[in-house]
Design a protein around this motif. Structure first.
Motif, PDB file in Angstrom:
ATOM      1  N   GLY A  61       9.554  16.925  -1.413  1.00 51.61           N
ATOM      2  CA  GLY A  61       8.916  17.717  -0.378  1.00 51.61           C
ATOM      3  C   GLY A  61       9.727  18.951  -0.028  1.00 51.61           C
ATOM      4  N   SER A  62       9.446  19.497   1.147  1.00 53.14           N
ATOM      5  CA  SER A  62      10.147  20.709   1.594  1.00 53.14           C
ATOM      6  C   SER A  62      10.421  20.622   3.083  1.00 53.14           C
ATOM      7  N   TYR A  63      11.449  21.376   3.528  1.00 49.05           N
ATOM      8  CA  TYR A  63      11.785  21.347   4.944  1.00 49.05           C
ATOM      9  C   TYR A  63      11.865  22.769   5.483  1.00 49.05           C
ATOM     10  N   THR A  64      11.684  22.888   6.799  1.00 50.24           N
ATOM     11  CA  THR A  64      11.875  24.164   7.497  1.00 50.24           C
ATOM     12  C   THR A  64      12.661  23.881   8.764  1.00 50.24           C
ATOM     13  N   PHE A  65      13.465  24.865   9.172  1.00 50.72           N
ATOM     14  CA  PHE A  65      14.186  24.761  10.445  1.00 50.72           C
ATOM     15  C   PHE A  65      13.976  26.058  11.208  1.00 50.72           C
ATOM     16  N   ASP A  66      13.465  25.928  12.428  1.00 46.44           N
ATOM     17  CA  ASP A  66      13.226  27.086  13.285  1.00 46.44           C
ATOM     18  C   ASP A  66      14.447  27.268  14.193  1.00 46.44           C
ATOM     19  N   PRO A  67      15.244  28.333  13.989  1.00 48.65           N
ATOM     20  CA  PRO A  67      16.457  28.513  14.805  1.00 48.65           C
ATOM     21  C   PRO A  67      16.162  28.836  16.265  1.00 48.65           C
TER      22      PRO A  67
ATOM     23  N   LYS B 298       0.848  -1.195   0.000  1.00 49.07           N
ATOM     24  CA  LYS B 298       0.000   0.000   0.000  1.00 49.07           C
ATOM     25  C   LYS B 298       0.887   1.249   0.000  1.00 49.07           C
ATOM     26  N   THR B 299       0.333   2.361  -0.456  1.00 50.85           N
ATOM     27  CA  THR B 299       1.103   3.600  -0.527  1.00 50.85           C
ATOM     28  C   THR B 299       1.153   4.279   0.837  1.00 50.85           C
ATOM     29  N   VAL B 300       2.358   4.628   1.245  1.00 50.59           N
ATOM     30  CA  VAL B 300       2.550   5.403   2.478  1.00 50.59           C
ATOM     31  C   VAL B 300       2.497   6.878   2.103  1.00 50.59           C
ATOM     32  N   GLU B 301       1.586   7.625   2.709  1.00 47.18           N
ATOM     33  CA  GLU B 301       1.404   9.030   2.337  1.00 47.18           C
ATOM     34  C   GLU B 301       1.308   9.899   3.587  1.00 47.18           C
ATOM     35  N   GLY B 302       1.262  11.214   3.351  1.00 45.05           N
ATOM     36  CA  GLY B 302       1.177  12.145   4.472  1.00 45.05           C
ATOM     37  C   GLY B 302       2.373  12.060   5.399  1.00 45.05           C
ATOM     38  N   VAL B 303       3.547  11.757   4.839  1.00 46.57           N
ATOM     39  CA  VAL B 303       4.741  11.549   5.666  1.00 46.57           C
ATOM     40  C   VAL B 303       5.330  12.899   6.086  1.00 46.57           C
ATOM     41  N   VAL B 304       5.538  13.058   7.386  1.00 45.66           N
ATOM     42  CA  VAL B 304       6.165  14.254   7.946  1.00 45.66           C
ATOM     43  C   VAL B 304       7.169  13.807   9.000  1.00 45.66           C
ATOM     44  N   MET B 305       8.398  14.317   8.894  1.00 47.44           N
ATOM     45  CA  MET B 305       9.425  14.016   9.898  1.00 47.44           C
ATOM     46  C   MET B 305       9.710  15.270  10.715  1.00 47.44           C
ATOM     47  N   THR B 306       9.701  15.114  12.039  1.00 46.84           N
ATOM     48  CA  THR B 306      10.009  16.220  12.951  1.00 46.84           C
ATOM     49  C   THR B 306      11.204  15.832  13.816  1.00 46.84           C
TER      50      THR B 306
ATOM     51  N   THR C 132      11.475  20.369  10.450  1.00 48.48           N
ATOM     52  CA  THR C 132      10.268  19.704   9.943  1.00 48.48           C
ATOM     53  C   THR C 132      10.439  19.441   8.456  1.00 48.48           C
ATOM     54  N   TRP C 133      10.298  18.184   8.084  1.00 52.76           N
ATOM     55  CA  TRP C 133      10.399  17.787   6.673  1.00 52.76           C
ATOM     56  C   TRP C 133       9.058  17.224   6.232  1.00 52.76           C
ATOM     57  N   ASP C 134       8.359  17.950   5.378  1.00 49.87           N
ATOM     58  CA  ASP C 134       7.065  17.522   4.845  1.00 49.87           C
ATOM     59  C   ASP C 134       7.328  16.735   3.564  1.00 49.87           C
ATOM     60  N   VAL C 135       7.289  15.409   3.661  1.00 49.12           N
ATOM     61  CA  VAL C 135       7.671  14.536   2.546  1.00 49.12           C
ATOM     62  C   VAL C 135       6.515  14.307   1.586  1.00 49.12           C
ATOM     63  N   GLY C 136       5.324  14.057   2.128  1.00 53.93           N
ATOM     64  CA  GLY C 136       4.174  13.716   1.290  1.00 53.93           C
ATOM     65  C   GLY C 136       4.101  12.217   1.050  1.00 53.93           C
ATOM     66  N   LYS C 137       3.885  11.826  -0.197  1.00 51.87           N
ATOM     67  CA  LYS C 137       3.718  10.415  -0.559  1.00 51.87           C
ATOM     68  C   LYS C 137       5.077   9.801  -0.923  1.00 51.87           C
ATOM     69  N   ILE C 138       5.299   8.564  -0.471  1.00 52.43           N
ATOM     70  CA  ILE C 138       6.552   7.874  -0.772  1.00 52.43           C
ATOM     71  C   ILE C 138       6.378   6.994  -2.015  1.00 52.43           C
ATOM     72  N   THR C 139       7.254   7.185  -3.005  1.00 51.30           N
ATOM     73  CA  THR C 139       7.301   6.336  -4.189  1.00 51.30           C
ATOM     74  C   THR C 139       8.491   5.391  -4.049  1.00 51.30           C
ATOM     75  N   PRO C 140       8.254   4.073  -3.996  1.00 47.09           N
ATOM     76  CA  PRO C 140       9.360   3.124  -3.761  1.00 47.09           C
ATOM     77  C   PRO C 140      10.486   3.227  -4.785  1.00 47.09           C
ATOM     78  N   GLN C 141      10.146   3.623  -6.029  1.00 45.84           N
ATOM     79  CA  GLN C 141      11.170   3.695  -7.063  1.00 45.84           C
ATOM     80  C   GLN C 141      12.163   4.840  -6.836  1.00 45.84           C
ATOM     81  N   LYS C 142      11.743   5.871  -6.105  1.00 46.13           N
ATOM     82  CA  LYS C 142      12.613   7.013  -5.846  1.00 46.13           C
ATOM     83  C   LYS C 142      12.384   7.479  -4.416  1.00 46.13           C
ATOM     84  N   LEU C 143      13.183   6.963  -3.496  1.00 40.12           N
ATOM     85  CA  LEU C 143      12.971   7.232  -2.075  1.00 40.12           C
ATOM     86  C   LEU C 143      13.365   8.663  -1.715  1.00 40.12           C
TER      87      LEU C 143
END
Length: 362
Positions: free
Chosen positions: A272-278, A247-255, A284-295
């Protein structure tokens, strides 16, 4: 002494209940109904019935059974005397009350009104599971547990009686039930049998704590390093799905809560995109949906305060994700049967898995 009291009419309907401590499910009365079926007549129902967790002590007055629920051993005659006093009081209070309930307003099922009508009859169930896990630096599982619920949306006419069965119900632990569930049927057959409330409600909540039953749906490759007497460090993280999920893993966010010595981060995200609060030092890295062919990968330089000591320990990665149409425990609904009504309802089951407290140590 008395934990709960149920009033039951000759038709077997529980029309009144009183709880002095925590609520005892009506399903405990199934033991009374079983004894009632074995009795020759209503006068021969045993006044004291022992169940695995309670004692049921009852009397029969004016075509009503007064059934008390006791959790510890007490003198039965003392309880029976109390029940007769309750019956006396009930008889006085109800002497001026009519014999019938208002049509279309109330029913003998306390959680469902009578006269419910729908043009489209529908029964939908959402199986929602959250996985809590701690993964160590080597990728081994330190702790894993699944918290699950089944939320229902029932829009059915009349007074339907439903039975919901599962392919593998015995993997569920610590199940909590809506009061409509017949607990004795679940104990004996692992089937959810119930007359549902009208609308939205939580049917059950449960836990799966056997670690060998908890599949980890994602993996994280990481390399975070800080050099001694250096004003910089390296950050390299890749997130991927386990190959067996399908199944597709989606809504991925790393904090990540970075160490206090970090001034800023110069990173490159392949997705996706990332932000860093100094100020808060939160990445925070907002990844979104993971495609196995391109991690998705996030890597770059970590800038530290000049002269600051090397951070004592690496930060942990907190991962959020969701997977549609999958219950990570493997729980699957087998079938839903309806009795008591002749129409055929629309039926549907939706599964979703989400990360709860999902932490990867680095």
């Amino acid at each position: 002494m008395i934990h709960s009291l149920f009033l039951i009419n000759c038709s077997g309907d529980i029309f009144l209940e009183k709880h002095w401590k925590s609520v005892v499910s009506q399903s405990v009365c199934d033991y009374f109904f079983e004894a009632q079926e074995k009795a020759i007549d209503v006068e021969n129902v045993p006044p004291v019935i022992s169940t695995p967790h309670h004692y049921l002590i009852s009397i029969y007055r004016d075509k009503i059974f007064f059934v008390s629920v006791i959790q510890t051993e007490v003198p039965p005659l003392f309880v029976i005397e109390f029940l007769h006093r309750v019956a006396d009081t009930f008889q006085v209070c109800s002497s001026n009350v009519g014999d019938t309930l208002p049509t279309g307003q109330l029913s003998n099922i306390p959680w469902r009104r009578a006269g419910v009508k729908y043009t489209n009859n529908e029964a939908y169930f959402d199986v929602i599971e959250e996985i809590d896990a701690i993964i160590d630096k080597s990728g081994s599982t330190v702790f894993a547990e699944i918290q699950g619920v089944i939320d229902s949306c029932i829009k059915l006419s009349g007074m339907p009686d439903l039975s919901l069965s599962f392919m593998n119900p015995r993997l569920l632990d610590d199940v909590s039930f809506h009061p409509c569930i017949r607990f004795k049927r679940w104990e004996s057959e692992r089937v959810l049998s119930f007359i549902p409330p009208d609308g939205n409600f939580r049917l059950i909540s449960y836990r799966v704590s056997s670690q060998n039953l908890v599949a980890i749906p994602v993996y994280v490759k990481h390399m975070i390093s800080f050099k001694e007497n250096s004003s910089s460090g390296r950050f390299d993280v890749t997130i991927g799905p386990k190959q067996n999920m399908g199944k597709t893993v989606e809504g991925v966010v790393m904090t990540v809560h970075m160490p206090k010595a970090v001034l800023n981060m110069n990173l490159t995200a392949t997705q996706g995109s990332y932000t860093f609060d100094p100020v808060t030092k939160v990445l925070t890295w907002d990844v979104g949906k993971i495609t196995p062919q391109k991690l998705p990968n996030l890597k770059g330089i970590v800038n530290l305060q000049s002269g600051a000591p090397k951070p004592e320990e690496n930060p942990s990665l907190n991962i959020q994700f969701k997977i549609q149409q999958l219950a990570i425990s493997g729980l699957k609904v087998n079938r839903l049967d309806m009795y008591g009504e002749k129409y055929k309802p629309f039926k549907g089951v939706k599964y979703i898995t989400k990360a709860g407290k999902f932490q990867v140590r680095t």
